[in-house]
Design a protein around this motif. Structure first.
Motif, PDB file in Angstrom:
ATOM      1  N   ALA A   1       0.867  -1.186   0.000  1.00 42.70           N
ATOM      2  CA  ALA A   1       0.000   0.000   0.000  1.00 42.70           C
ATOM      3  C   ALA A   1       0.900   1.231   0.000  1.00 42.70           C
ATOM      4  N   THR A   2       1.287   1.652  -1.173  1.00 41.54           N
ATOM      5  CA  THR A   2       2.306   2.695  -1.298  1.00 41.54           C
ATOM      6  C   THR A   2       1.735   4.113  -1.333  1.00 41.54           C
ATOM      7  N   THR A   3       0.415   4.244  -1.506  1.00 43.58           N
ATOM      8  CA  THR A   3      -0.205   5.565  -1.481  1.00 43.58           C
ATOM      9  C   THR A   3      -0.525   5.920  -0.034  1.00 43.58           C
ATOM     10  N   THR A   4       0.163   6.902   0.501  1.00 45.21           N
ATOM     11  CA  THR A   4       0.037   7.236   1.921  1.00 45.21           C
ATOM     12  C   THR A   4      -0.295   8.711   2.104  1.00 45.21           C
ATOM     13  N   LEU A   5      -0.815   9.029   3.288  1.00 40.76           N
ATOM     14  CA  LEU A   5      -1.164  10.414   3.619  1.00 40.76           C
ATOM     15  C   LEU A   5      -1.218  10.559   5.132  1.00 40.76           C
ATOM     16  N   ASP A   6      -0.308  11.331   5.693  1.00 44.47           N
ATOM     17  CA  ASP A   6      -0.322  11.584   7.137  1.00 44.47           C
ATOM     18  C   ASP A   6       0.450  12.850   7.430  1.00 44.47           C
ATOM     19  N   SER A   7       0.395  13.265   8.682  1.00 41.20           N
ATOM     20  CA  SER A   7       0.955  14.545   9.095  1.00 41.20           C
ATOM     21  C   SER A   7       2.468  14.597   8.910  1.00 41.20           C
ATOM     22  N   ALA A   8       2.953  15.736   8.390  1.00 35.82           N
ATOM     23  CA  ALA A   8       4.388  15.964   8.270  1.00 35.82           C
ATOM     24  C   ALA A   8       4.958  16.611   9.530  1.00 35.82           C
ATOM     25  N   LEU A   9       4.089  17.219  10.333  1.00 34.20           N
ATOM     26  CA  LEU A   9       4.545  17.971  11.495  1.00 34.20           C
ATOM     27  C   LEU A   9       4.518  17.139  12.768  1.00 34.20           C
ATOM     28  N   LEU A  10       3.472  16.325  12.942  1.00 31.94           N
ATOM     29  CA  LEU A  10       3.327  15.551  14.172  1.00 31.94           C
ATOM     30  C   LEU A  10       3.985  14.186  14.045  1.00 31.94           C
ATOM     31  N   GLY A  11       4.404  13.656  15.178  1.00 30.23           N
ATOM     32  CA  GLY A  11       4.922  12.299  15.224  1.00 30.23           C
ATOM     33  C   GLY A  11       6.368  12.186  14.798  1.00 30.23           C
ATOM     34  N   SER A  12       6.927  11.005  15.012  1.00 31.80           N
ATOM     35  CA  SER A  12       8.327  10.746  14.689  1.00 31.80           C
ATOM     36  C   SER A  12       8.556  10.571  13.198  1.00 31.80           C
ATOM     37  N   GLY A  13       7.509  10.238  12.463  1.00 32.57           N
ATOM     38  CA  GLY A  13       7.647  10.052  11.028  1.00 32.57           C
ATOM     39  C   GLY A  13       8.223   8.719  10.623  1.00 32.57           C
ATOM     40  N   THR A  14       8.332   7.787  11.566  1.00 35.03           N
ATOM     41  CA  THR A  14       8.901   6.480  11.240  1.00 35.03           C
ATOM     42  C   THR A  14       7.900   5.573  10.530  1.00 35.03           C
ATOM     43  N   GLN A  15       6.611   5.913  10.624  1.00 38.04           N
ATOM     44  CA  GLN A  15       5.593   5.146   9.925  1.00 38.04           C
ATOM     45  C   GLN A  15       4.697   6.102   9.130  1.00 38.04           C
ATOM     46  N   THR A  16       4.051   5.538   8.140  1.00 35.63           N
ATOM     47  CA  THR A  16       3.114   6.309   7.334  1.00 35.63           C
ATOM     48  C   THR A  16       1.746   5.655   7.373  1.00 35.63           C
ATOM     49  N   VAL A  17       0.731   6.416   6.948  1.00 34.22           N
ATOM     50  CA  VAL A  17      -0.653   5.936   6.974  1.00 34.22           C
ATOM     51  C   VAL A  17      -1.116   5.665   5.543  1.00 34.22           C
ATOM     52  N   PRO A  18      -1.374   4.409   5.194  1.00 39.53           N
ATOM     53  CA  PRO A  18      -1.898   4.113   3.854  1.00 39.53           C
ATOM     54  C   PRO A  18      -3.266   4.767   3.658  1.00 39.53           C
ATOM     55  N   VAL A  19      -3.525   5.268   2.468  1.00 39.56           N
ATOM     56  CA  VAL A  19      -4.805   5.920   2.175  1.00 39.56           C
ATOM     57  C   VAL A  19      -5.971   4.957   2.351  1.00 39.56           C
ATOM     58  N   ILE A  20      -5.740   3.658   2.178  1.00 38.54           N
ATOM     59  CA  ILE A  20      -6.827   2.681   2.377  1.00 38.54           C
ATOM     60  C   ILE A  20      -7.430   2.800   3.765  1.00 38.54           C
ATOM     61  N   MET A  21      -6.634   3.233   4.753  1.00 38.62           N
ATOM     62  CA  MET A  21      -7.138   3.325   6.117  1.00 38.62           C
ATOM     63  C   MET A  21      -8.221   4.395   6.247  1.00 38.62           C
ATOM     64  N   TYR A  22      -8.168   5.411   5.403  1.00 42.54           N
ATOM     65  CA  TYR A  22      -9.209   6.440   5.434  1.00 42.54           C
ATOM     66  C   TYR A  22     -10.552   5.845   5.032  1.00 42.54           C
ATOM     67  N   PHE A  23     -10.543   4.971   4.042  1.00 44.22           N
ATOM     68  CA  PHE A  23     -11.774   4.309   3.609  1.00 44.22           C
ATOM     69  C   PHE A  23     -12.309   3.370   4.684  1.00 44.22           C
ATOM     70  N   TYR A  24     -11.411   2.550   5.236  1.00 50.10           N
ATOM     71  CA  TYR A  24     -11.848   1.581   6.239  1.00 50.10           C
ATOM     72  C   TYR A  24     -12.334   2.273   7.509  1.00 50.10           C
ATOM     73  N   THR A  25     -11.655   3.348   7.886  1.00 41.38           N
ATOM     74  CA  THR A  25     -12.078   4.088   9.079  1.00 41.38           C
ATOM     75  C   THR A  25     -13.492   4.628   8.916  1.00 41.38           C
ATOM     76  N   HIS A  26     -13.848   5.016   7.706  1.00 39.76           N
ATOM     77  CA  HIS A  26     -15.181   5.578   7.475  1.00 39.76           C
ATOM     78  C   HIS A  26     -16.265   4.577   7.861  1.00 39.76           C
ATOM     79  N   VAL A  27     -16.123   3.330   7.466  1.00 34.01           N
ATOM     80  CA  VAL A  27     -17.165   2.354   7.802  1.00 34.01           C
ATOM     81  C   VAL A  27     -17.046   1.888   9.252  1.00 34.01           C
ATOM     82  N   TYR A  28     -15.815   1.822   9.773  1.00 30.83           N
ATOM     83  CA  TYR A  28     -15.673   1.518  11.195  1.00 30.83           C
ATOM     84  C   TYR A  28     -16.445   2.547  12.019  1.00 30.83           C
ATOM     85  N   PHE A  29     -16.139   3.815  11.776  1.00 33.96           N
ATOM     86  CA  PHE A  29     -16.775   4.880  12.543  1.00 33.96           C
ATOM     87  C   PHE A  29     -18.275   4.960  12.254  1.00 33.96           C
ATOM     88  N   MET A  30     -18.690   4.627  11.046  1.00 37.28           N
ATOM     89  CA  MET A  30     -20.118   4.583  10.725  1.00 37.28           C
ATOM     90  C   MET A  30     -20.850   3.655  11.684  1.00 37.28           C
TER      91      MET A  30
END
Length: 264
Positions: free
Chosen positions: A114-143
């Protein structure tokens, strides 16, 4: 009117019913992906497509069938407001909140495909990234989390319990902790061990779930009152403001937890 599970606003009630109906469908989709190992073999494009197809029905199905259940114009319909709120709050949870989970709660993502990622550049250590797929999955989780919270909280609020003003925050915490613990427990299974895990799962289950519950302590009460009655309808601006307010409240509580508890 007495105790009730669903809103007296029919425009809201049918959407909540649909969210409940769709919940086992998206859960089955996620389970299938894990059981088959697709999350380890699919390309980035295939993962994004699965994520989009998992989240899309939460918006598209209500949009297509809304006229059968409500006379509200699309721009003033609860299905749009619910999805808009969840998109705003879910974006915060992934873009900023994930950094807290990485550095303070020991969460680890392992999705090299999952190479398409999107997360904060300012917060956190930056050692990990957030795959964009998580935005989709979070939507239904939170739903699902927010829809079930609405239904349970409404039943309790309309049951005529004494001292409800004091009990309501307690109920919010209990429901929020339940979903935080359930998600953490569901993720702690061998099928996901190579893709997602917590470095200290026992501590996460015992204490981290209470920290995760801050998301829902901030969000459930705001989301609950969106178009709760036909007379008090929210504008789209109010919905976005509500999602942003819940996000900021969560940010403050996460920072407070970092000061008091530290990292797990």
């Amino acid at each position: 009117m007495g105790a009730r599970w669903f809103s007296s606003n029919p425009d809201k009630a049918w959407v909540e019913r649909f969210f409940l109906i769709y919940s086992p469908v998206w859960m089955a989709s996620m389970a299938m992906m894990m059981l088959t190992g697709w999350d380890k073999t699919w390309s980035d494009g295939a993962m994004l497509l699965h994520g989009a197809l998992t989240a899309a029905p939460a918006l598209l199905v209500p949009a297509l069938v809304a006229k059968r259940y409500t006379g509200q114009p699309w721009w003033d319909s609860y299905w749009l407001k619910a999805n808009l709120y969840l998109a705003v709050f879910g974006f915060f949870g992934n873009y900023f909140g994930s950094e807290y989970f990485f550095d303070m709660l020991g969460m680890v993502y392992v999705y090299p495909n999952a190479t398409t990622t999107l997360d904060s550049a300012l917060l956190g250590s930056g050692t990990q990234t957030v795959p964009v797929i998580m935005y989709f999955y979070t939507h239904v989780y939170f739903m699902t989390y927010h829809a079930t919270a609405n239904i349970v909280l409404r039943r309790l609020r309309t049951a005529g319990l004494p001292g409800m003003a004091l009990l309501f925050p307690v109920f919010v915490f209990v429901i929020g902790y339940f979903w935080a613990w359930m998600e953490t427990t569901a993720m702690a299974n061998p099928m996901m061990a190579q893709s997602f895990y917590y470095r200290k799962m026992e501590l996460m289950l015992a204490y981290g779930s209470a920290i995760y519950a801050t998301y829902f302590i901030a969000s459930f009460p705001i989301y609950y009152f969106i178009d709760e009655t036909r007379e008090k309808r929210w504008s789209l601006v109010q919905v976005v403001a509500g999602g942003l307010s819940a996000s900021m409240l969560t940010f403050y509580m996460l920072d407070f937890a970092a000061k008091v508890v530290g990292s797990l």
